[in-house]
Design a protein around this motif. Structure first.
Motif, PDB file in Angstrom:
ATOM      1  N   ILE A 123      -7.382   5.874  -7.682  1.00 47.40           N
ATOM      2  CA  ILE A 123      -6.281   6.816  -7.865  1.00 47.40           C
ATOM      3  C   ILE A 123      -6.129   7.728  -6.643  1.00 47.40           C
ATOM      4  O   ILE A 123      -5.017   7.903  -6.121  1.00 47.40           O
ATOM      5  CB  ILE A 123      -6.502   7.643  -9.153  1.00 47.40           C
ATOM      6  N   CYS A 124      -7.238   8.289  -6.164  1.00 49.84           N
ATOM      7  CA  CYS A 124      -7.151   9.240  -5.040  1.00 49.84           C
ATOM      8  C   CYS A 124      -6.723   8.554  -3.748  1.00 49.84           C
ATOM      9  O   CYS A 124      -6.029   9.158  -2.923  1.00 49.84           O
ATOM     10  CB  CYS A 124      -8.483   9.955  -4.851  1.00 49.84           C
ATOM     11  N   SER A 125      -7.111   7.302  -3.558  1.00 46.56           N
ATOM     12  CA  SER A 125      -6.688   6.574  -2.353  1.00 46.56           C
ATOM     13  C   SER A 125      -5.170   6.439  -2.304  1.00 46.56           C
ATOM     14  O   SER A 125      -4.547   6.637  -1.255  1.00 46.56           O
ATOM     15  CB  SER A 125      -7.328   5.183  -2.324  1.00 46.56           C
ATOM     16  N   LEU A 126      -4.568   6.104  -3.444  1.00 49.25           N
ATOM     17  CA  LEU A 126      -3.117   5.931  -3.488  1.00 49.25           C
ATOM     18  C   LEU A 126      -2.390   7.269  -3.334  1.00 49.25           C
ATOM     19  O   LEU A 126      -1.306   7.320  -2.743  1.00 49.25           O
ATOM     20  CB  LEU A 126      -2.710   5.251  -4.792  1.00 49.25           C
ATOM     21  N   THR A 185      -5.455  -1.203   4.741  1.00 52.86           N
ATOM     22  CA  THR A 185      -5.739  -2.494   5.362  1.00 52.86           C
ATOM     23  C   THR A 185      -7.232  -2.714   5.535  1.00 52.86           C
ATOM     24  O   THR A 185      -7.744  -3.812   5.269  1.00 52.86           O
ATOM     25  CB  THR A 185      -5.027  -2.603   6.720  1.00 52.86           C
ATOM     26  N   ALA A 186      -7.945  -1.673   5.963  1.00 53.12           N
ATOM     27  CA  ALA A 186      -9.400  -1.788   6.139  1.00 53.12           C
ATOM     28  C   ALA A 186     -10.078  -2.140   4.820  1.00 53.12           C
ATOM     29  O   ALA A 186     -10.935  -3.031   4.752  1.00 53.12           O
ATOM     30  CB  ALA A 186      -9.959  -0.483   6.695  1.00 53.12           C
ATOM     31  N   GLY A 187      -9.673  -1.458   3.744  1.00 47.03           N
ATOM     32  CA  GLY A 187     -10.248  -1.759   2.439  1.00 47.03           C
ATOM     33  C   GLY A 187      -9.901  -3.159   1.964  1.00 47.03           C
ATOM     34  O   GLY A 187     -10.742  -3.858   1.380  1.00 47.03           O
ATOM     35  N   GLY A 188      -8.665  -3.590   2.217  1.00 44.46           N
ATOM     36  CA  GLY A 188      -8.234  -4.919   1.803  1.00 44.46           C
ATOM     37  C   GLY A 188      -9.012  -6.027   2.485  1.00 44.46           C
ATOM     38  O   GLY A 188      -9.448  -6.987   1.846  1.00 44.46           O
ATOM     39  N   LEU A 190     -17.497  -6.045  -7.862  1.00 51.23           N
ATOM     40  CA  LEU A 190     -18.253  -5.211  -6.928  1.00 51.23           C
ATOM     41  C   LEU A 190     -17.542  -5.109  -5.581  1.00 51.23           C
ATOM     42  O   LEU A 190     -17.457  -4.028  -4.977  1.00 51.23           O
ATOM     43  CB  LEU A 190     -19.656  -5.788  -6.734  1.00 51.23           C
ATOM     44  N   ALA A 191     -16.995  -6.230  -5.094  1.00 49.16           N
ATOM     45  CA  ALA A 191     -16.258  -6.220  -3.826  1.00 49.16           C
ATOM     46  C   ALA A 191     -15.032  -5.319  -3.920  1.00 49.16           C
ATOM     47  O   ALA A 191     -14.706  -4.583  -2.977  1.00 49.16           O
ATOM     48  CB  ALA A 191     -15.841  -7.642  -3.454  1.00 49.16           C
ATOM     49  N   GLN A 231     -12.449  -0.199  -2.341  1.00 50.67           N
ATOM     50  CA  GLN A 231     -11.697   0.998  -2.715  1.00 50.67           C
ATOM     51  C   GLN A 231     -12.387   2.259  -2.194  1.00 50.67           C
ATOM     52  O   GLN A 231     -11.728   3.212  -1.767  1.00 50.67           O
ATOM     53  CB  GLN A 231     -11.544   1.070  -4.238  1.00 50.67           C
ATOM     54  N   LEU A 232     -13.700   2.275  -2.230  1.00 53.61           N
ATOM     55  CA  LEU A 232     -14.441   3.431  -1.701  1.00 53.61           C
ATOM     56  C   LEU A 232     -14.233   3.579  -0.200  1.00 53.61           C
ATOM     57  O   LEU A 232     -14.012   4.689   0.302  1.00 53.61           O
ATOM     58  CB  LEU A 232     -15.939   3.261  -2.010  1.00 53.61           C
TER      59      LEU A 232
END
Length: 453
Positions: free
Chosen positions: A151-154, A174-177, A200-201, A206-207
């Protein structure tokens, strides 16, 4: 020239076509990457069997709820941020984004705790069969654990976009994806951790996205994130939610219809649920094109509305509709032609999933060209504060039209009834959007002529 003045001139004087592409292309790329790593889960988990693959579709409903809340807070605060910066008031912008950010973190914690506490009954409620449920619980554990960061990322991503910093928002997502895709490959394919590894991935990626976006926001944005800036005024929360409500409805109804679709598909077996999961993931990939350009258009619309430059808003809307419609038409033709190879990519060894998925995808892709106008109309009315109209448009495609068709057509026409529900809802929503936007723009042109006189 101060940063505030430079930003004002950029948003009100740069040719709208160049400005929207500068903001929309990075957003489109970041959303496509996000969609690709969602499809990566489907691809890698698809090697484990149809029940495992269907589990990712079951939890997609939960992720849509989280995204809906995040978009409500992010778009609601972002609209006020862009208007505050148009008034050169960075402190007010900080108050809105900080209130949204910490509210989202609180909601994420509540969703995560409740989801983990009631995980088993929840996955059955969302449409899991007895064979799908164990996989859905493995995947869902990590989804709920990651709820605050999702939620906070978005929220941070939308905040950066509304500040005109779409490039930096793209870097974080992009880095998280890319990390998620790599994590799926290592944990699922190499280490044999199955659906649990895919979850887990997702949580780890997301973190990483959250940390990068937070650093970008603190370093690059004119506003900032401060706990002391969180508002204690209930009207501020109401204002954020009122403006962002269409985003919540749009995503929330997607979640409701996904759950309903899974339940309506149950009588046709796990193969049909898996096929619908593949189709929905790829359809979401195409929607990202419309949403990406639309989210480049939205801050331009909101900022120029605050600056009372209505003519730029209309030109921006017209340009964005043309671009998205052309791109979606091209993607639609390609998708129709290569539907079977696309579905086969995810389910190579299951002819029944391939058959149902190919047929469904070709039916649903017929109306993909409508998504651009529908999405941009919704974002236009939301950006200028037309809450009721925007809410109606947000509810139309996934709620007002799709839910009734899902409840009726499958009972009349079986699996083919399920396949035609979405295209029918698209056509009806397009008609509503054209009627509504004609009235809105006509009203604004009359207002603009009156102010000029």
């Amino acid at each position: 020239m101060t940063d505030s003045e430079a930003h004002y001139r950029k948003m009100t004087e740069t040719p709208v076509s160049r400005l929207i592409l500068n903001l929309g292309i990075p957003t489109t790329i970041s959303m496509l990457i996000t969609s690709i790593y969602n499809m990566a889960d489907t691809y890698f988990v698809g090697t484990l069997g149809e029940s495992a693959q269907a589990a990712t579709g079951i939890l997609f409903t939960v992720q849509a709820i989280m995204q809906g809340l995040a978009f409500m807070l992010g778009h609601g605060a972002g609209t006020h941020v862009s208007r505050s910066l148009a008034d050169r008031d960075a402190d007010k912008a900080t108050m809105y984004i900080s209130t949204s950010f910490f509210t989202g973190m609180g909601l994420g914690l509540v969703i995560g705790v409740l989801g983990l506490a009631f995980l088993r009954p929840l996955v059955h409620f969302l449409g899991s069969t007895d064979t799908i449920a164990p996989y859905a619980m493995d995947y869902g554990f990590w989804v709920f654990l990651a709820a605050p960061t999702i939620i906070c990322s978005l929220i941070l991503n939308n905040g950066l976009r509304y500040e005109g910093k779409a490039f930096y928002a793209m870097i974080g997502l992009t880095a998280g994806g890319l990390l998620n895709i790599l994590g799926d490959y290592i944990l699922v394919m190499k280490l044999g951790m199955g659906v649990y590894g895919a979850g887990l991935a997702t949580a780890a990626s997301q973190l990483v996205s959250f940390v990068i976006l937070l650093i970008m926001y603190l370093k690059m944005a004119q506003s900032t994130i401060r706990f002391r800036a969180v508002s204690r005024n209930f009207k501020i929360y109401l204002s954020i939610c009122r403006v962002g409500l269409p985003s919540l409805i749009r995503q929330g109804l997607t979640s409701v219809t996904m759950g309903l679709l899974n339940n309506m598909t149950k009588p046709f077996g796990d193969a049909a649920i898996a096929a619908m999961s593949v189709v929905n993931r790829y359809s979401n990939f195409l929607i990202c094109v419309g949403l990406g350009i639309g989210q480049g258009f939205q801050p331009v619309c909101g900022f120029n509305y605050g600056a009372r430059k209505y003519d730029r808003m209309h030109r921006a809307f017209s340009f964005s509709v043309k671009v998205t419609t052309i791109v979606l038409l091209v993607l639609g033709v390609a998708g129709f032609a290569f539907a079977e190879p696309v579905v086969t990519l995810f389910r190579r060894s299951d002819p029944e999933v391939i058959r149902i998925g190919t047929e469904t995808f070709r039916v649903q892709i017929l109306t993909v060209w409508t998504w651009g106008f529908i999405t941009l109309s919704n974002m236009y009315t939301q950006a200028i504060g037309y809450g009721i109209r925007s809410t109606i448009l947000a509810a139309a495609r996934q709620g007002l039209f799709l839910i009734p068709t899902l409840l009726v057509l499958p009972n009349v026409w079986g699996l083919r009834g399920l396949e035609v529900c979405q295209p029918l809802a698209d056509v009806l929503t397009l008609a509503l959007a054209v009627w509504m936007m004609t009235k809105v723009i006509r009203t604004q042109k009359a207002q603009m002529a009156q102010e000029t006189a």
